[in-house]
Design a protein around this motif. Structure first.
Motif, PDB file in Angstrom:
ATOM      1  N   SER A   5      -9.212   0.279   9.189  1.00  0.00           N
ATOM      2  CA  SER A   5      -8.552   1.569   8.461  1.00  0.00           C
ATOM      3  C   SER A   5      -9.765   2.100   9.204  1.00  0.00           C
ATOM      4  CB  SER A   5      -8.304   1.306   7.126  1.00  0.00           C
ATOM      5  OG  SER A   5      -8.268   2.733   6.329  1.00  0.00           O
ATOM      6  N   THR A  45     -13.073   3.628  12.459  1.00  0.00           N
ATOM      7  CA  THR A  45     -12.330   2.445  12.532  1.00  0.00           C
ATOM      8  C   THR A  45     -12.675   0.768  12.076  1.00  0.00           C
ATOM      9  OG1 THR A  45     -10.792   3.659  14.088  1.00  0.00           O
ATOM     10  CG2 THR A  45     -10.030   1.101  13.741  1.00  0.00           C
ATOM     11  N   LEU A  72      -3.705   6.259   4.994  1.00  0.00           N
ATOM     12  CA  LEU A  72      -4.907   5.944   5.446  1.00  0.00           C
ATOM     13  C   LEU A  72      -4.692   5.479   6.712  1.00  0.00           C
ATOM     14  CD1 LEU A  72      -7.239   4.609   2.459  1.00  0.00           C
ATOM     15  CD2 LEU A  72      -7.479   6.762   3.951  1.00  0.00           C
ATOM     16  N   ASN A  73      -2.911   5.398   6.717  1.00  0.00           N
ATOM     17  CA  ASN A  73      -2.493   4.321   8.191  1.00  0.00           C
ATOM     18  C   ASN A  73      -3.352   3.422   7.986  1.00  0.00           C
ATOM     19  OD1 ASN A  73      -0.378   5.924   8.882  1.00  0.00           O
ATOM     20  ND2 ASN A  73      -1.982   7.487  10.413  1.00  0.00           N
ATOM     21  N   GLU A  74      -3.293   1.837   7.337  1.00  0.00           N
ATOM     22  CA  GLU A  74      -3.100   0.694   8.228  1.00  0.00           C
ATOM     23  C   GLU A  74      -2.841   0.470   9.434  1.00  0.00           C
ATOM     24  OE1 GLU A  74      -3.121   1.212   3.350  1.00  0.00           O
ATOM     25  OE2 GLU A  74      -1.896   1.486   4.905  1.00  0.00           O
ATOM     26  N   GLU A 127     -10.757   4.357   7.034  1.00  0.00           N
ATOM     27  CA  GLU A 127     -11.541   4.912   4.882  1.00  0.00           C
ATOM     28  C   GLU A 127     -12.813   5.646   4.760  1.00  0.00           C
ATOM     29  OE1 GLU A 127     -11.306   4.168   0.718  1.00  0.00           O
ATOM     30  OE2 GLU A 127      -9.852   2.759   2.232  1.00  0.00           O
ATOM     31  N   THR A 185       0.789  -1.519  -0.028  1.00  0.00           N
ATOM     32  CA  THR A 185      -0.058   0.167   0.005  1.00  0.00           C
ATOM     33  C   THR A 185       0.882   1.135  -0.385  1.00  0.00           C
ATOM     34  OG1 THR A 185       0.133   0.017   2.538  1.00  0.00           O
ATOM     35  CG2 THR A 185      -1.220  -1.237   1.354  1.00  0.00           C
TER      36      THR A 185
END
Length: 693
Positions: free
Chosen positions: A115, A121, A97-99, A117, A93
């Motif tokens: 995520s 969360t 979006l900070n998985e 997104e 990735t």
């Protein structure tokens, strides 16, 4: 005065431009340094490896790397994989979006992650090449963690539920009132106030396209948390191999009982009949992190024997699930265990343990109970996973942040796989790290790390820092820290002396336990033995010695300030305990102070407790004669910030040079990048003022 710290933009030349588009990831991979000396800015820009796991077929490593955008004061993570056989790395990735909570699906066909997104969360999945991203849950308020059942037909997830009323529930006609009403202890923990919400485990079927409802709260109505606050994660929750039960860690106590106890247990919830039973009933200390063998025969977990003692020996326990028989596989092993992992054949358990400084890899045979040490050398292995004929492990040293390594099971030799920081580290000049054994006042041998400045010249004299470790029961190991980074101190021209004084694990339980009830006693003599031994070296300037530390290390600095006999010329105390009576009455986890201080200050007939309170640093302020920097965070509920204020105010009232660095938004740690850099700039400004000029 010329300051070492300069602007990030003068220090670093970024050789690649990075888009600010939210679809574009952020990375510091291609930074070119203008100086080969480590700095706070460089430390914060190094990649941080996390979320490491091995695919079910044991062919691929999954992990994340987080990079910090200092200007934005944020960190961003992306997902990567490594082919174990070829060592090829692939970035899966590239977004902002900070998985998080990244893992494999049990069948190995998907990558699972959390995520925000969609606005909150939620759980998502994607193909192993990063394509086909799909949202799995849409739980109101979001989720905090998840675990698929081995057969993938069910999903366990963690979410918050409100079970307590607040003032607006009690008085709905006062919507603008802002107050709290407390009737018991543990109304705040670490850096958060109790808000009436509890972390519960929910179970849902996975045969729907999007999980919105139709889930079961397996702790319905219970005012307890699983995972346990403040640091527990999904390692505390696990499915049995047959997907019929969920084991979870919980301390089912409340109020004053919760504050004084460490008695957590492992509970087993049956999916079919919705019943729960306590698997560790009658075991009074911490019981955490259940881990089931893939053949369904055994459960392993970490266990402490004594209630109220958070630093008790961490044992490796095994339960035969058919008979219920329990046994201690670490009996006779005078070290702690952690990071448990079952072997592929279920015949042994891998774990890590600190031994005389470093963290090494071990295994224990299920049949014989024989424990074998696999690795040696100066490093910390923090996690271990079987992968065919080798192990995958994360490793740090004082010279190197965490990276992923393949470890040969037979020889213990390792080779790096991730190389997240190879290019930046190759541009740096780091100092030598040396292990010494120093005699203590009671004729023991104490392992002590000595870290030298880069380009060390034995013909010169260097200002030298005594590092006082926190915990108090936390080994001075081969860690890499964003704040207490020994190489950064060495890069600023200081020799660092870091002793494994009394009260630290890795040197036997007797060494570890000696400190309880003896704050201000033998461990303080150990500190002075270490700095006195090094002060005799011709390259140490004995007129320019400083003492530094945080938490228990901060207490140590306060205590030394009143008892050092003019050895030191500067002190730095971060979040230290200054007044024991005040600490006992205001901290949150009462079991910590109650065990280590051996009771309350009003117990006048308790000689052990009274000895502890007699050694409170505030009682020696009349002897203070040395400049001191005090640092504290307002959201520190473990050691409330008024401890730092009291120490600073006392120094100023006595006419001693002092400075107070206060962080309104930080807790016991300093977590934001810019605050972390500011911390280091003030840390070195203070030391340079008093040890270099």
């Amino acid at each position: 005065m010329k300051l070492y710290h300069v602007s990030l933009f003068m220090l670093l030349l970024v050789s690649c431009s990075l888009s600010t588009n939210t679809e574009q990831g952020f990375s510091n991979k291609n930074i070119t340094l203008q100086d080969n000396r480590l700095s706070p800015e460089i430390i914060w820009q190094l990649g941080r490896v996390g979320n490491v796991s091995v695919s079910p077929n044991q062919k691929t490593v999954l992990y994340t790397i987080s990079y910090t955008d200092i200007k934005a004061d944020k960190s961003y993570s992306d997902i990567y994989t490594i082919d174990i056989e070829t060592a090829e790395r692939h970035q899966i990735t590239s977004s902002k979006l900070n998985e998080t909570s990244v893992n494999w699906s049990p069948d190995g066909n998907k990558i699972t992650f959390l995520s925000a997104e969609s606005g909150s969360t939620q759980l998502w999945t994607m193909n192993t090449d990063g394509s086909g991203k799909k949202q799995i849950t849409a739980i109101e308020g979001g989720i905090k963690g998840y675990a698929y059942s081995p057969n993938m037909q069910q999903l366990a997830f963690v979410a918050k539920v409100k079970l307590d009323d607040d003032i607006h529930d009690l008085y709905p006609d006062l919507p603008h009132a802002n107050a709290r009403i407390e009737d018991d202890l543990m109304y705040r923990h670490w850096d958060s106030w109790a808000d009436g919400y509890y972390s519960h485990i929910f179970v849902a079927e996975t045969n729907t396209n999007l999980i919105r409802d139709n889930y079961t709260d397996i702790m319905e109505g219970e005012k307890f948390d699983s995972p346990m606050a403040p640091f527990g994660g999904m390692e505390q929750i696990n499915w049995t191999a047959d997907s019929k039960n969920i084991a979870y860690t919980c301390k089912k106590l409340s109020g004053k009982d919760y504050a004084f106890s460490t008695n957590s247990d492992i509970y087993l919830y049956n999916i079919a009949d919705q019943t729960t039973r306590n698997l560790t009933e009658g075991m009074p200390g911490y019981d955490i992190n259940p881990l089931f063998s893939s053949d369904g025969k055994y459960m392993a977990w970490e266990s402490m024997a004594r209630d109220g003692y958070e630093a008790d020996k961490n044992r490796l326990f095994l339960m035969d699930l058919a008979s219920g028989e329990k046994k201690d596989l670490s009996i006779g092993f005078d070290q702690n265990v952690g990071a448990l992992a079952w072997s592929t054949q279920n015949d042994k358990i891998w774990f890590t343990s600190n031994h005389q400084g470093p963290e090494q890899i071990y295994n224990v045979s299920i049949a014989s109970g024989t424990i074998n040490q696999i690795s040696t050398g100066q490093q910390n292995y923090r996690s271990v996973y079987p992968a065919g004929e080798q192990l995958i492990a994360t490793k740090t040293t004082m010279n190197h942040p965490a990276e992923i390594f393949a470890v040969d099971i037979e020889t213990g030799q390792d080779k790096e796989l991730s190389f997240a920081n190879k290019d930046i580290l190759a541009q740096l000049k780091l100092g030598k790290v040396e292990s010494r054994w120093i005699a203590t006042t009671d004729n023991k041998q104490m392992q002590t790390w000595v870290i030298y400045p880069p380009n060390f010249d034995p013909n010169k004299k260097y200002p030298t820092l005594l590092y006082c470790q926190g915990g108090p029961q936390s080994t001075v190991s081969q860690f890499w820290s964003l704040r207490w980074n020994f190489q950064l101190m060495a890069a600023n021209g200081y020799i660092v002396v870091a002793p494994n004084r009394r009260g630290l694990p890795g040197f036997g339980q007797e060494w570890n336990e000696q400190i309880s009830g003896d704050y201000g006693g033998q461990n303080m003599k150990d500190y002075l033995s270490a700095i006195d031994a090094l002060a005799k070296e011709p390259f140490v300037d004995e007129d320019k010695l400083g003492a530094i530390g945080a938490s228990y290390g901060g207490f140590s600095v306060y205590w030394l300030a009143g008892n050092h006999n003019k050895r030191f010329k500067a002190f730095v105390s971060h979040c230290g305990i200054f007044n024991f009576e005040q600490m006992y009455s205001t901290t949150e986890e009462m079991f910590f102070v109650n065990w280590d201080l051996k009771g309350a200050y009003w117990e006048k007939d308790n000689p052990l407790a009274q000895r502890s309170y007699a050694n409170s640093p505030h009682k020696f302020v009349g002897n203070w004669d040395t400049p001191i920097l005090v640092i504290h965070g307002q959201k520190d509920f473990r050691i409330p910030y008024t401890q730092g204020m009291a120490a600073y105010n006392s120094a100023k009232m006595r006419g001693i040079p002092a400075r107070f660095l206060f962080f309104p938004e930080e807790n016991h740690w300093v977590l934001s990048p810019q605050n972390g850099i500011l911390w280091h700039r003030e840390f070195f400004r203070w030391l340079d003022e008093h040890l270099k000029q």
